[in-house]
Design a protein around this motif. Structure first.
Motif, PDB file in Angstrom:
ATOM      1  N   LEU A 178     -10.731  -1.386  -4.446  1.00 27.55           N
ATOM      2  CA  LEU A 178      -9.900  -1.120  -5.616  1.00 27.55           C
ATOM      3  C   LEU A 178      -9.374   0.311  -5.556  1.00 27.55           C
ATOM      4  O   LEU A 178     -10.099   1.237  -5.156  1.00 27.55           O
ATOM      5  CB  LEU A 178     -10.689  -1.301  -6.913  1.00 27.55           C
ATOM      6  CG  LEU A 178     -11.075  -2.721  -7.327  1.00 27.55           C
ATOM      7  CD1 LEU A 178     -12.329  -3.177  -6.602  1.00 27.55           C
ATOM      8  CD2 LEU A 178     -11.282  -2.797  -8.827  1.00 27.55           C
ATOM      9  N   SER A 179      -8.112   0.495  -5.936  1.00 24.06           N
ATOM     10  CA  SER A 179      -7.536   1.839  -5.978  1.00 24.06           C
ATOM     11  C   SER A 179      -6.428   1.887  -7.016  1.00 24.06           C
ATOM     12  O   SER A 179      -5.882   0.859  -7.420  1.00 24.06           O
ATOM     13  CB  SER A 179      -6.987   2.239  -4.601  1.00 24.06           C
ATOM     14  OG  SER A 179      -5.939   1.369  -4.206  1.00 24.06           O
ATOM     15  N   VAL A 180      -6.109   3.111  -7.440  1.00 22.42           N
ATOM     16  CA  VAL A 180      -5.049   3.332  -8.432  1.00 22.42           C
ATOM     17  C   VAL A 180      -4.197   4.497  -7.962  1.00 22.42           C
ATOM     18  O   VAL A 180      -4.721   5.530  -7.506  1.00 22.42           O
ATOM     19  CB  VAL A 180      -5.638   3.647  -9.826  1.00 22.42           C
ATOM     20  CG1 VAL A 180      -4.518   3.994 -10.812  1.00 22.42           C
ATOM     21  CG2 VAL A 180      -6.412   2.460 -10.355  1.00 22.42           C
ATOM     22  N   ARG A 181      -2.868   4.335  -8.059  1.00 26.33           N
ATOM     23  CA  ARG A 181      -1.956   5.407  -7.658  1.00 26.33           C
ATOM     24  C   ARG A 181      -0.835   5.533  -8.686  1.00 26.33           C
ATOM     25  O   ARG A 181      -0.220   4.541  -9.058  1.00 26.33           O
ATOM     26  CB  ARG A 181      -1.379   5.113  -6.274  1.00 26.33           C
ATOM     27  CG  ARG A 181      -0.470   6.236  -5.753  1.00 26.33           C
ATOM     28  CD  ARG A 181      -0.005   5.967  -4.324  1.00 26.33           C
ATOM     29  NE  ARG A 181       0.986   4.917  -4.241  1.00 26.33           N
ATOM     30  CZ  ARG A 181       0.784   3.714  -3.757  1.00 26.33           C
ATOM     31  NH1 ARG A 181      -0.426   3.370  -3.327  1.00 26.33           N
ATOM     32  NH2 ARG A 181       1.751   2.806  -3.694  1.00 26.33           N
ATOM     33  N   GLU A 182      -0.580   6.762  -9.117  1.00 25.90           N
ATOM     34  CA  GLU A 182       0.483   7.007 -10.092  1.00 25.90           C
ATOM     35  C   GLU A 182       1.699   7.601  -9.395  1.00 25.90           C
ATOM     36  O   GLU A 182       1.573   8.447  -8.505  1.00 25.90           O
ATOM     37  CB  GLU A 182       0.006   7.964 -11.188  1.00 25.90           C
ATOM     38  CG  GLU A 182       1.014   8.158 -12.309  1.00 25.90           C
ATOM     39  CD  GLU A 182       0.486   9.030 -13.448  1.00 25.90           C
ATOM     40  OE1 GLU A 182       1.169   9.141 -14.478  1.00 25.90           O
ATOM     41  OE2 GLU A 182      -0.613   9.613 -13.279  1.00 25.90           O
ATOM     42  N   SER A 183       2.886   7.144  -9.789  1.00 22.09           N
ATOM     43  CA  SER A 183       4.127   7.663  -9.221  1.00 22.09           C
ATOM     44  C   SER A 183       5.186   7.676 -10.316  1.00 22.09           C
ATOM     45  O   SER A 183       4.919   7.317 -11.468  1.00 22.09           O
ATOM     46  CB  SER A 183       4.588   6.796  -8.043  1.00 22.09           C
ATOM     47  OG  SER A 183       4.951   5.501  -8.498  1.00 22.09           O
ATOM     48  N   ALA A 184       6.399   8.089  -9.938  1.00 22.91           N
ATOM     49  CA  ALA A 184       7.493   8.124 -10.909  1.00 22.91           C
ATOM     50  C   ALA A 184       7.812   6.737 -11.451  1.00 22.91           C
ATOM     51  O   ALA A 184       8.306   6.589 -12.573  1.00 22.91           O
ATOM     52  CB  ALA A 184       8.735   8.731 -10.271  1.00 22.91           C
ATOM     53  N   GLY A 185       7.535   5.714 -10.650  1.00 25.59           N
ATOM     54  CA  GLY A 185       7.824   4.346 -11.075  1.00 25.59           C
ATOM     55  C   GLY A 185       6.762   3.721 -11.944  1.00 25.59           C
ATOM     56  O   GLY A 185       6.935   2.614 -12.441  1.00 25.59           O
ATOM     57  N   GLY A 186       5.639   4.411 -12.139  1.00 23.25           N
ATOM     58  CA  GLY A 186       4.570   3.887 -12.980  1.00 23.25           C
ATOM     59  C   GLY A 186       3.215   3.967 -12.302  1.00 23.25           C
ATOM     60  O   GLY A 186       3.004   4.763 -11.383  1.00 23.25           O
ATOM     61  N   LEU A 187       2.307   3.107 -12.741  1.00 21.75           N
ATOM     62  CA  LEU A 187       0.936   3.092 -12.229  1.00 21.75           C
ATOM     63  C   LEU A 187       0.744   1.833 -11.388  1.00 21.75           C
ATOM     64  O   LEU A 187       1.086   0.734 -11.816  1.00 21.75           O
ATOM     65  CB  LEU A 187      -0.054   3.102 -13.398  1.00 21.75           C
ATOM     66  CG  LEU A 187      -1.521   3.337 -13.032  1.00 21.75           C
ATOM     67  CD1 LEU A 187      -1.734   4.789 -12.619  1.00 21.75           C
ATOM     68  CD2 LEU A 187      -2.422   2.986 -14.217  1.00 21.75           C
ATOM     69  N   LEU A 188       0.196   2.018 -10.171  1.00 17.79           N
ATOM     70  CA  LEU A 188      -0.032   0.884  -9.267  1.00 17.79           C
ATOM     71  C   LEU A 188      -1.534   0.678  -9.091  1.00 17.79           C
ATOM     72  O   LEU A 188      -2.248   1.557  -8.629  1.00 17.79           O
ATOM     73  CB  LEU A 188       0.620   1.137  -7.908  1.00 17.79           C
ATOM     74  CG  LEU A 188       0.681  -0.071  -6.969  1.00 17.79           C
ATOM     75  CD1 LEU A 188       1.636  -1.125  -7.535  1.00 17.79           C
ATOM     76  CD2 LEU A 188       1.127   0.353  -5.578  1.00 17.79           C
ATOM     77  N   ILE A 189      -2.004  -0.513  -9.489  1.00 14.03           N
ATOM     78  CA  ILE A 189      -3.410  -0.887  -9.324  1.00 14.03           C
ATOM     79  C   ILE A 189      -3.485  -1.862  -8.147  1.00 14.03           C
ATOM     80  O   ILE A 189      -2.784  -2.880  -8.142  1.00 14.03           O
ATOM     81  CB  ILE A 189      -3.952  -1.559 -10.596  1.00 14.03           C
ATOM     82  CG1 ILE A 189      -3.718  -0.663 -11.821  1.00 14.03           C
ATOM     83  CG2 ILE A 189      -5.444  -1.877 -10.440  1.00 14.03           C
ATOM     84  CD1 ILE A 189      -4.005  -1.351 -13.145  1.00 14.03           C
ATOM     85  N   VAL A 190      -4.288  -1.538  -7.155  1.00 18.66           N
ATOM     86  CA  VAL A 190      -4.355  -2.343  -5.932  1.00 18.66           C
ATOM     87  C   VAL A 190      -5.743  -2.948  -5.787  1.00 18.66           C
ATOM     88  O   VAL A 190      -6.752  -2.249  -5.878  1.00 18.66           O
ATOM     89  CB  VAL A 190      -4.008  -1.496  -4.691  1.00 18.66           C
ATOM     90  CG1 VAL A 190      -4.105  -2.346  -3.429  1.00 18.66           C
ATOM     91  CG2 VAL A 190      -2.608  -0.895  -4.830  1.00 18.66           C
TER      92      VAL A 190
END
Length: 482
Positions: A401-413
């Motif tokens: 599990l991982s989480v990454r924030e960017s200009a397009g929003g939050l990505l939960i993988v």
């Protein structure tokens, strides 16, 4: 009028190009000023000695400034002429006079002149006063234009916009939308106190006016009491405007959400009724299904023919599938029934992982410090993904599990190291009825996420494991550290 000592103030280094009208009944003084101002770079028309003539000249030539003698020939004096200029034109006026008695000064003040020069005066004094008057008038025009734009926006706005005296808590100003909503006449409005018309919807006795008028400002829901004792629900924001020497002013903007809340309540009521109907229907179907399964069980020992036994076995499997699907849909009975809310991602993931072997999961050292705005069944999405991995991934060892924030929003993988998903069915797995179990898990997961515009897709490499990406748009997530 005397020239300044040394170099004449009229001998300027650059031309101004601005036009001036001189209204003066003393011909010598008028010609002397015309000559000096022309040399100083101004465009000066022929002087006039009557107020009536001055009004005609202004209407025709629109000068940038008027030098006005108070005592004029004709029926109207300089002060009356200035009053008429203000009514018809936006032109600054400077008074020139040999009189300084209190009566004239009081009359002159009422016309708000841009200068008041007592004769005799120095050239430099007059030029400085003209410069300041033209500069101040330019600023005043910008201010008036800003005020016109302000009123064009505020007066036509559907939102309720009003100002409150920060000390007395009385309504100081309001736009037509707010006045129309309250239903009070303009003479009553200034007498209204903020606590009389704004209440806290959660606690009518709470001092919400104190929070609205605080230095920090207020943002949240409130309720407005109208003159007919009706109420309107609003989303309200306030801010304090402080000016030294005067009471603070509280600027308030409110957006009416009454109809939206009524519609939401109506939908909620319909959902509750549908939920109740669904429970009854499912209960009745489950009872009938239990009877059918029982009859099927009774019949099997009574039949010896192999073909009939085969049919009964198939029928038993079908009834069992129907039963499992009914029990499965029970878990998702509340989709959309309750309003979305802010949910702790850390708590949601911990609860979902708690149903499986803890050794299966690889999580980052930093906790998931986010809150997600989602349907209350948000946690079922992760439970489904974890269960699918254990059911379909084959020989796998971990779920990462991982989480990454960017200009397009939050990505939960969420990804595993199993056999992966073939490229030709990456989208089909989210279709209703697709799969070897109930065929509803991923379909309902996407429906849950879509309620708050959260997307899900599978991006893994076949043979290297499944990879599900949950994309949370901006505004649907926030930091849980505040």
């Amino acid at each position: 009028m005397r020239p300044a000592p040394g170099r004449l103030a009229g001998q300027r280094e650059r031309m101004t190009g601005q036009s001036i009208l001189i209204v003066e009944d003393d011909g010598v003084i008028a010609l002397r000023m015309q000559e000096m101002l022309t040399k100083s770079g101004y465009i000066v028309a022929d002087p006039v000695a009557f107020g009536e003539d001055a009004l005609e000249q202004i209407a025709e030539k629109h000068p940038d400034l008027v030098l006005m003698d108070i005592e004029l020939m004709g029926e109207i004096d300089g002060i009356e002429t200035t009053r008429l200029i203000q009514e018809r034109f936006e032109i600054p006026v400077i008074y020139l006079t040999a009189y300084v008695d209190d009566h004239r000064l009081a009359r002159a003040k009422e016309t708000a002149p841009y200068g008041y020069i007592v004769k005799p005066f120095m050239d430099r004094e007059l030029l400085a006063t003209i410069d300041m008057a033209i500069h101040r008038h330019a600023l005043d025009r910008k201010l008036k234009e800003s005020e016109r734009r302000y009123h064009a926006v505020v007066d036509k706005a559907a939102e309720y916009i009003f100002m409150v005296n920060g000390e007395s808590r009385r309504i100081a100003e309001a736009n037509p939308s707010f006045i129309g909503l309250l239903g009070y006449g303009p003479e009553v409005l200034p007498t209204l106190l903020l606590p009389e018309i704004i209440i806290d919807p959660a606690d009518p006795m709470a001092p919400i006016a104190d929070r609205i008028c605080s230095r920090e400002g207020f943002s949240g829901e409130a309720r407005i009491r109208c003159s007919d004792s009706s109420y309107r629900d609003v989303e309200l924001a306030s801010s304090m405007i402080s000016t030294e020497g005067t009471p603070p002013v509280i600027s308030i903007v409110a957006h009416d959400v009454t109809d939206r809340k009524k519609a939401a309540e109506a939908i909620s009521q319909v959902n509750r009724k549908l939920h109740f109907l669904t429970q009854i229907t499912r209960h009745d179907i489950a009872n009938l299904l239990t009877v059918a399964i029982g009859y099927n069980g009774f019949m099997k020992p009574m039949v010896s023919e192999p073909a009939v036994q085969e049919y009964l076995s198939r029928q038993e499997k079908i009834l069992d599938t129907i039963n499992r699907q009914i029990q499965f849909t029970k878990l998702y009975d509340d989709i959309g029934a309750a309003s979305p809310r802010w949910l702790s991602l850390q708590a949601i993931l911990s609860e979902a992982m708690g149903h499986f072997d803890a050794g299966l999961f690889s999580v980052p050292k930093d906790p998931f410090r986010y809150e997600i705005y989602a349907d209350p069944l948000f946690g079922r999405v992760f439970y489904n993904l974890f269960e699918n991995a254990t059911r379909h991934a084959g020989d796998f060892s971990k779920i990462s599990l991982s989480v990454r924030e960017s200009a397009g929003g939050l990505l939960i993988v969420i990804e595993d190291d199993g056999k992966g998903i073939p490229a030709d069915i990456k989208e089909k797995i989210f279709s209703r009825g697709y799969g070897t179990n109930t065929g509803l898990g991923l379909y309902l997961s996407r429906e849950i996420l879509d309620i708050t515009h959260i997307a899900i897709r599978e991006t893994g490499t076949p043979g290297s494991g499944a990879r599900f990406e949950i994309a949370v748009p901006p505004g649907a997530y926030r930091s849980s550290v505040r």
